[in-house]
Design a protein around this motif. Structure first.
Motif, short mmCIF file in Angstrom:
data_model
loop_
_atom_site.label_atom_id
_atom_site.label_comp_id
_atom_site.label_asym_id
_atom_site.label_seq_id
_atom_site.Cartn_x
_atom_site.Cartn_y
_atom_site.Cartn_z
N PHE A 79 0.90 -1.58 -0.13
CA PHE A 79 -0.43 -0.04 0.15
C PHE A 79 0.74 1.09 -0.18
CE2 PHE A 79 -3.17 -3.19 2.15
CZ PHE A 79 -3.35 -2.98 1.44
N GLY A 80 2.01 0.93 -0.04
CA GLY A 80 3.24 2.18 -0.05
C GLY A 80 3.38 3.44 0.95
N PHE A 81 3.44 3.01 2.14
CA PHE A 81 3.55 3.66 3.35
C PHE A 81 4.43 2.68 4.13
CE2 PHE A 81 0.16 0.25 5.28
CZ PHE A 81 1.33 -0.21 6.26
N ALA A 82 5.38 3.28 5.09
CA ALA A 82 6.93 3.52 4.96
C ALA A 82 6.89 2.94 6.28
CB ALA A 82 7.53 4.60 5.70
N THR A 83 7.85 1.71 6.94
CA THR A 83 7.63 0.63 8.00
C THR A 83 8.95 0.26 8.59
OG1 THR A 83 7.70 -1.24 6.49
CG2 THR A 83 5.59 -0.84 7.00
N VAL A 84 8.98 0.11 10.24
CA VAL A 84 10.08 -0.22 10.63
C VAL A 84 10.20 -0.67 12.47
CG1 VAL A 84 11.82 1.45 12.37
CG2 VAL A 84 10.75 2.94 10.49
N GLY A 85 10.65 -1.74 11.33
CA GLY A 85 10.66 -2.74 12.84
C GLY A 85 10.94 -2.63 14.23
N LEU A 86 10.90 -2.60 15.50
CA LEU A 86 11.91 -2.86 16.39
C LEU A 86 12.15 -4.37 17.13
CD1 LEU A 86 11.14 0.43 18.36
CD2 LEU A 86 12.56 0.41 16.59
N LEU A 87 13.44 -4.64 17.08
CA LEU A 87 13.16 -6.79 17.23
C LEU A 87 13.61 -7.06 18.55
CD1 LEU A 87 12.81 -6.14 14.16
CD2 LEU A 87 13.12 -8.80 13.44
N ARG A 88 13.96 -8.06 18.92
CA ARG A 88 13.94 -8.73 20.21
C ARG A 88 15.67 -8.98 19.67
NH1 ARG A 88 9.71 -11.43 21.04
NH2 ARG A 88 10.16 -13.03 19.98
N GLY A 89 15.68 -8.66 20.73
CA GLY A 89 17.51 -10.22 20.46
C GLY A 89 18.45 -9.03 19.42
N TRP A 97 17.84 -3.46 15.79
CA TRP A 97 17.60 -4.55 16.92
C TRP A 97 17.41 -4.17 18.19
CZ3 TRP A 97 16.23 -10.00 15.52
CH2 TRP A 97 16.65 -10.26 14.11
N LEU A 98 17.49 -4.59 19.48
CA LEU A 98 17.79 -4.14 20.58
C LEU A 98 18.12 -4.68 20.91
CD1 LEU A 98 13.53 -2.37 21.31
CD2 LEU A 98 15.49 -1.79 19.58
N GLY A 99 18.80 -5.92 21.39
CA GLY A 99 19.08 -6.76 22.19
C GLY A 99 17.91 -7.48 23.23
N TYR A 100 17.61 -8.06 23.92
CA TYR A 100 16.74 -8.94 24.84
C TYR A 100 16.42 -8.00 26.35
CZ TYR A 100 17.30 -12.46 22.45
OH TYR A 100 17.47 -13.52 21.30
N ALA A 109 12.65 -3.64 27.83
CA ALA A 109 12.25 -1.89 28.53
C ALA A 109 10.92 -1.36 28.29
CB ALA A 109 12.66 -1.58 28.18
N ARG A 110 10.37 -2.63 26.49
CA ARG A 110 9.24 -1.65 26.01
C ARG A 110 8.08 -1.19 26.57
NH1 ARG A 110 8.91 -7.22 25.94
NH2 ARG A 110 7.10 -7.91 25.95
N HIS A 111 7.67 -1.58 27.54
CA HIS A 111 6.87 -0.79 28.68
C HIS A 111 7.09 -0.51 28.72
CE1 HIS A 111 4.44 -4.35 27.11
NE2 HIS A 111 5.18 -5.18 27.59
N GLU A 112 8.66 -0.17 29.57
CA GLU A 112 8.85 1.60 30.45
C GLU A 112 8.54 2.60 29.92
OE1 GLU A 112 13.08 0.30 30.95
OE2 GLU A 112 12.86 -1.50 32.50
N PRO A 113 7.77 3.87 30.70
CA PRO A 113 7.91 5.10 30.89
C PRO A 113 8.83 5.46 29.99
CG PRO A 113 7.06 4.99 32.96
CD PRO A 113 7.73 3.43 32.51
#
Length: 296
Positions: free
Chosen positions: A81-91, A111-114, A119-123
């Motif tokens: 559909f032609g929109f940009a995507t970014v993924g933040l990955l575990r590990g 890649w965020l590491g483990y 920390a994805r739920h942290e403020p």
């Protein structure tokens, strides 16, 4: 094509399995809606796309693992559909079949590491990512939350419009895997108390599914443990059940969600939970691309 012009429709198919013991089962085949944007993921994404459009965002950023069905559908939708995507990955960086697809679909990966992923739920977790990608709309892990749940409500109507073809006047309950609980919450909202929704937990209690669901709906559902010891825990009984099911009725399953959920239903029926004549709708939530992470 504009994504808002595309509303995939899932077929509702009856299945015959020797362990049903008089229970009637129909499967809402979300795995068949599209070769790439498969399963319940599109329905959860649709509301987030609407929010992104209203905010003037040019794309979406979200999170997932190296075999994430959510990121796979998001990246495929972005390419189509032609929109940009970014993924933040575990590990740490690895080229799984899913990750190779994400790259081919044009998704920008980090890649965020483990520890970084935990920390994805942290403020404040999203603050640096909003600064780095101010033009993107952030989507919770798995497309979760109320926005994702509301997008899944259409599944109730899709199933109801196909009941006559099954010879059913009505049904008694829903059964599906719960990974984030978002689709389950969407069904409960759409049902408004008319039919109960059973969620087979594919992840342990500490993943917070119960809290997620409770933040959206107060009643009308039940969660049952189907995790078999943990997320992505697979055992010979589960794998044998998946193989036997496909051989018996042609229904393809995967071991993280749909396989665990249907096996849990079998165990509940064998324990006498549902009487003969009960009519259940099982949602096939897709995720078949993730089977590539398991050796035969």
């Amino acid at each position: 094509m504009d994504p808002f012009d595309w509303l995939p429709h899932a077929p509702l198919e009856p299945v015959q399995l020797d362990w049903l013991r008089g229970v009637e089962l129909a499967v809402l085949r979300l795995d068949l809606i599209d070769p790439l944007i498969s399963g319940n993921k599109w329905f959860k994404l649709s509301g987030h796309l609407a929010l992104a459009r209203r905010a003037g965002a040019s794309g979406l950023i979200s999170l997932g693992g190296a075999y994430s069905n959510h990121l796979h559908a998001l990246a495929a939708a972005g390419q189509r559909f032609g929109f940009a995507t970014v993924g933040l990955l575990r590990g740490h960086p690895q080229d799984t079949p899913t990750v190779l697809d994400l790259k081919a679909f044009g998704m920008q990966l980090h890649w965020l590491g483990y520890g970084g992923y935990r920390a994805r739920h942290e403020p404040g977790f999203w603050e640096p990512w909003h600064a780095h990608y101010p033009h993107l709309h952030a989507v919770p892990e798995g497309g979760g939350g109320l926005t994702g749940a509301l997008g899944c409500g259409v599944l109730v109507e899709q199933a109801r419009t196909q009941l006559n073809a099954l010879g059913w006047a009505d049904y008694d309950a829903w059964w599906l895997a719960a990974g984030t609980g978002t689709t389950l919450a969407g069904l409960v909202l759409a049902e408004a108390g008319a039919h109960p929704v059973y969620g087979a937990l594919a992840v342990p209690d500490d993943h917070g599914v119960a809290r997620t669901v409770q933040s959206i709906v107060a009643q009308g559902y039940e969660l049952l443990d189907a995790s078999r010891g943990g997320f992505a825990k697979v055992d010979p009984l589960l794998l044998a059940f998946i193989d036997a099911t496909q051989q018996q009725c042609g229904l393809p399953l995967e071991p993280l969600y749909t396989g665990k959920a249907l096996l849990a239903l079998k165990q509940q029926i064998e324990a006498g939970r549902f009487a003969p004549g009960t009519r259940l709708i099982f949602i096939h939530t897709g995720g078949l691309q993730g089977r590539r992470g398991f050796n035969p």
